[in-house]
Design an enzyme around this catalytic site. Sequence first.
Site, mmCIF file in Angstrom:
data_model
loop_
_atom_site.group_PDB
_atom_site.id
_atom_site.type_symbol
_atom_site.label_atom_id
_atom_site.label_comp_id
_atom_site.label_asym_id
_atom_site.label_seq_id
_atom_site.Cartn_x
_atom_site.Cartn_y
_atom_site.Cartn_z
ATOM 1 N N ARG A 24 -18.919 100.950 -16.790
ATOM 2 C CA ARG A 24 -20.318 101.238 -16.475
ATOM 3 C C ARG A 24 -20.466 102.308 -15.381
ATOM 4 N NH1 ARG A 24 -24.142 97.106 -18.229
ATOM 5 N NH2 ARG A 24 -23.310 96.555 -20.257
ATOM 6 N N ARG A 28 -27.106 102.457 -13.633
ATOM 7 C CA ARG A 28 -28.285 102.400 -12.763
ATOM 8 C C ARG A 28 -28.003 102.545 -11.274
ATOM 9 N NH1 ARG A 28 -29.786 97.011 -15.735
ATOM 10 N NH2 ARG A 28 -27.543 97.252 -15.980
ATOM 11 N N ARG A 37 -32.526 108.773 -17.429
ATOM 12 C CA ARG A 37 -33.076 107.732 -18.311
ATOM 13 C C ARG A 37 -34.601 107.853 -18.379
ATOM 14 N NH1 ARG A 37 -32.596 101.567 -16.593
ATOM 15 N NH2 ARG A 37 -34.117 102.432 -15.152
ATOM 16 N N ASP A 74 -23.882 101.998 -26.429
ATOM 17 C CA ASP A 74 -23.872 100.556 -26.172
ATOM 18 C C ASP A 74 -23.226 99.830 -27.341
ATOM 19 O OD1 ASP A 74 -25.097 98.597 -24.047
ATOM 20 O OD2 ASP A 74 -25.309 97.626 -25.996
ATOM 21 N N TYR A 151 -24.376 88.208 -29.907
ATOM 22 C CA TYR A 151 -25.732 88.760 -29.702
ATOM 23 C C TYR A 151 -26.535 88.747 -31.002
ATOM 24 C CZ TYR A 151 -24.239 90.333 -25.093
ATOM 25 O OH TYR A 151 -23.794 90.366 -23.795
HETATM 26 O O1 CP3 Z 1 -20.586 103.762 -18.487
HETATM 27 C C1 CP3 Z 1 -20.211 103.025 -19.423
HETATM 28 O O2 CP3 Z 1 -19.492 102.019 -19.257
HETATM 29 C C2 CP3 Z 1 -20.523 103.450 -20.846
HETATM 30 C C3 CP3 Z 1 -21.665 102.870 -21.470
HETATM 31 C C4 CP3 Z 1 -21.733 101.371 -21.756
HETATM 32 C C5 CP3 Z 1 -22.956 100.654 -21.650
HETATM 33 N N1 CP3 Z 1 -22.753 99.399 -22.135
HETATM 34 C C6 CP3 Z 1 -24.206 101.212 -21.140
HETATM 35 C C7 CP3 Z 1 -25.290 100.299 -20.719
HETATM 36 C C8 CP3 Z 1 -20.773 100.478 -22.241
HETATM 37 C C9 CP3 Z 1 -19.291 100.696 -22.474
HETATM 38 C C10 CP3 Z 1 -21.449 99.240 -22.483
HETATM 39 C C11 CP3 Z 1 -20.783 98.060 -23.064
HETATM 40 C C12 CP3 Z 1 -21.543 96.817 -23.237
HETATM 41 N N2 CP3 Z 1 -22.878 96.672 -23.555
HETATM 42 C C13 CP3 Z 1 -20.961 95.533 -23.210
HETATM 43 C C14 CP3 Z 1 -19.494 95.230 -23.002
HETATM 44 C C15 CP3 Z 1 -19.066 95.349 -21.583
HETATM 45 C C16 CP3 Z 1 -19.637 94.280 -20.675
HETATM 46 O O3 CP3 Z 1 -20.429 94.668 -19.811
HETATM 47 O O4 CP3 Z 1 -19.253 93.118 -20.807
HETATM 48 C C17 CP3 Z 1 -21.992 94.599 -23.434
HETATM 49 C C18 CP3 Z 1 -21.857 93.082 -23.471
HETATM 50 C C19 CP3 Z 1 -23.184 95.330 -23.674
HETATM 51 C C20 CP3 Z 1 -24.540 94.787 -24.042
HETATM 52 C C21 CP3 Z 1 -25.563 95.113 -23.028
HETATM 53 N N3 CP3 Z 1 -26.022 96.384 -22.771
HETATM 54 C C22 CP3 Z 1 -26.244 94.218 -22.174
HETATM 55 C C23 CP3 Z 1 -26.020 92.721 -22.124
HETATM 56 C C24 CP3 Z 1 -27.125 94.980 -21.402
HETATM 57 C C25 CP3 Z 1 -28.151 94.467 -20.409
HETATM 58 C C26 CP3 Z 1 -27.550 93.937 -19.171
HETATM 59 C C27 CP3 Z 1 -26.950 95.007 -18.298
HETATM 60 O O5 CP3 Z 1 -25.754 94.921 -17.996
HETATM 61 O O6 CP3 Z 1 -27.691 95.922 -17.955
HETATM 62 C C28 CP3 Z 1 -26.939 96.344 -21.744
HETATM 63 C C29 CP3 Z 1 -27.644 97.505 -21.176
HETATM 64 C C30 CP3 Z 1 -26.834 98.674 -20.730
HETATM 65 N N4 CP3 Z 1 -25.750 99.180 -21.380
HETATM 66 C C31 CP3 Z 1 -27.099 99.480 -19.590
HETATM 67 C C32 CP3 Z 1 -26.141 100.501 -19.584
HETATM 68 C C33 CP3 Z 1 -26.029 101.644 -18.608
HETATM 69 C C34 CP3 Z 1 -28.260 99.300 -18.631
HETATM 70 C C35 CP3 Z 1 -29.510 99.677 -19.312
HETATM 71 C C36 CP3 Z 1 -30.479 100.434 -18.460
HETATM 72 O O7 CP3 Z 1 -30.177 101.569 -18.030
HETATM 73 O O8 CP3 Z 1 -31.576 99.912 -18.272
#
Ligand code: CP3
Length: 342
Positions: A24, A28, A37, A74, A151
């Site tokens: 990540r 944010r 964003r 994602d 999910y």
């Molecule tokens: O920088 C990176 O790592 C690359 C992008 C990336 C994102 N999500 C962007 C993201 C990657 C590799 C992921 C993987 C992801 N997404 C996983 C597996 C890794 C982990 O964290 O266990 C999972 C379970 C998800 C599903 C997901 N996406 C959830 C549950 C959420 C909401 C909760 C949270 O952590 O914010 C997201 C949103 C998300 N994915 C954001 C980002 C940058 C935040 C969204 C925003 O900007 O509002």
Amino acid sequence: MTQKKLLRSLAGDAMDVPPVWLMRQAGRYLPEYRATRAKAGDFLSLCYNPELAAEVTLQPIRRYGFDAAILFADILLIPQALGADLWFVTGEGPRLSTITEASGMAGLKGKDDIHETLSPVYETVRILSQELPKETTLIGFAGAPWTVATYMIAGRGTPDQAPAHKLREEDNATFEALIDLLIEATIEYLDMQVKAGAEVVKLFDSWAGSLKGEAFDKYALAPAKRIIGELKSRHPDLPVIAFPREAGDKYIGFAKAVGADALAIDTSVDAAWAAEHLQGDSCVQGNLDPKLMVTGGEELDREARRICDALRGGPHIFNLGHGITPEADPENVHRLLEAVRG
Ligand code: CP3
């Protein structure tokens, strides 16, 4: 021939200073991410906008000079490409239409129908492979079938993945049909990322730890083995990072069993234990506690050095045990890099 540090670790080189990137790392906690964003409108619009998705992927590379960039996308884009509804509730997380019985499966598309939705992601990869500094490795990724299925079945994140376990037990045929579809769609998705320029792929099984015993072998290990085996038959030199998060003792032998080049470990694993039990099989990636990126200070320095020292005898990629959180202080990333790189 291989000069990139991350690729050297994945090929088995032990280095005094390991390559570093953070899960990540585009997110944010960075003001420039929040600004981009806002420009895109919302998170999903950002994922499907190749120019802006490439821009947020590059932001942490410019700011910190990480050894790897991970494609901005994602794990839940695959369900959407298969026909599920997907939206994000600000401050809460993802919401999807649910699959609770066989009829839900009938509404989904086939593995070869995903590319229309996902083509902007492949375009992001192509842009990145042009724009990244020559020393930076580009990582593509997907969620592992079990984690994505949790999910799709519950329609949201759940603390214990109970709805997915319930379907697995009560309607195993539907559950297995979903896992099989996700296996095949994930192969095609990652294959396209590699063709577009991803040099490494990572499989995120964030909820693997809630599968125990035989269920872990059937729904975490076997799908990873099938996906990695097929990808490597198409791309023999492709390195793969597996992340069966919170697998505990099931981490032992996992990389070898699935054919992964690196095993990413979560914060619950002691780095010295990983050196002894895991590093003989593969490169180990991890595993600083993301909380330290919020609190910082000398404890951050100490912990980062302890992990490097424990894993110095074999191939190691420095990372966190899970994603960096929105509360993290961007200055602490500089501090971490100083502790790791000296
Ligand atoms: O920088 C990176 O790592 C690359 C992008 C990336 C994102 N999500 C962007 C993201 C990657 C590799 C992921 C993987 C992801 N997404 C996983 C597996 C890794 C982990 O964290 O266990 C999972 C379970 C998800 C599903 C997901 N996406 C959830 C549950 C959420 C909401 C909760 C949270 O952590 O914010 C997201 C949103 C998300 N994915 C954001 C980002 C940058 C935040 C969204 C925003 O900007 O509002």
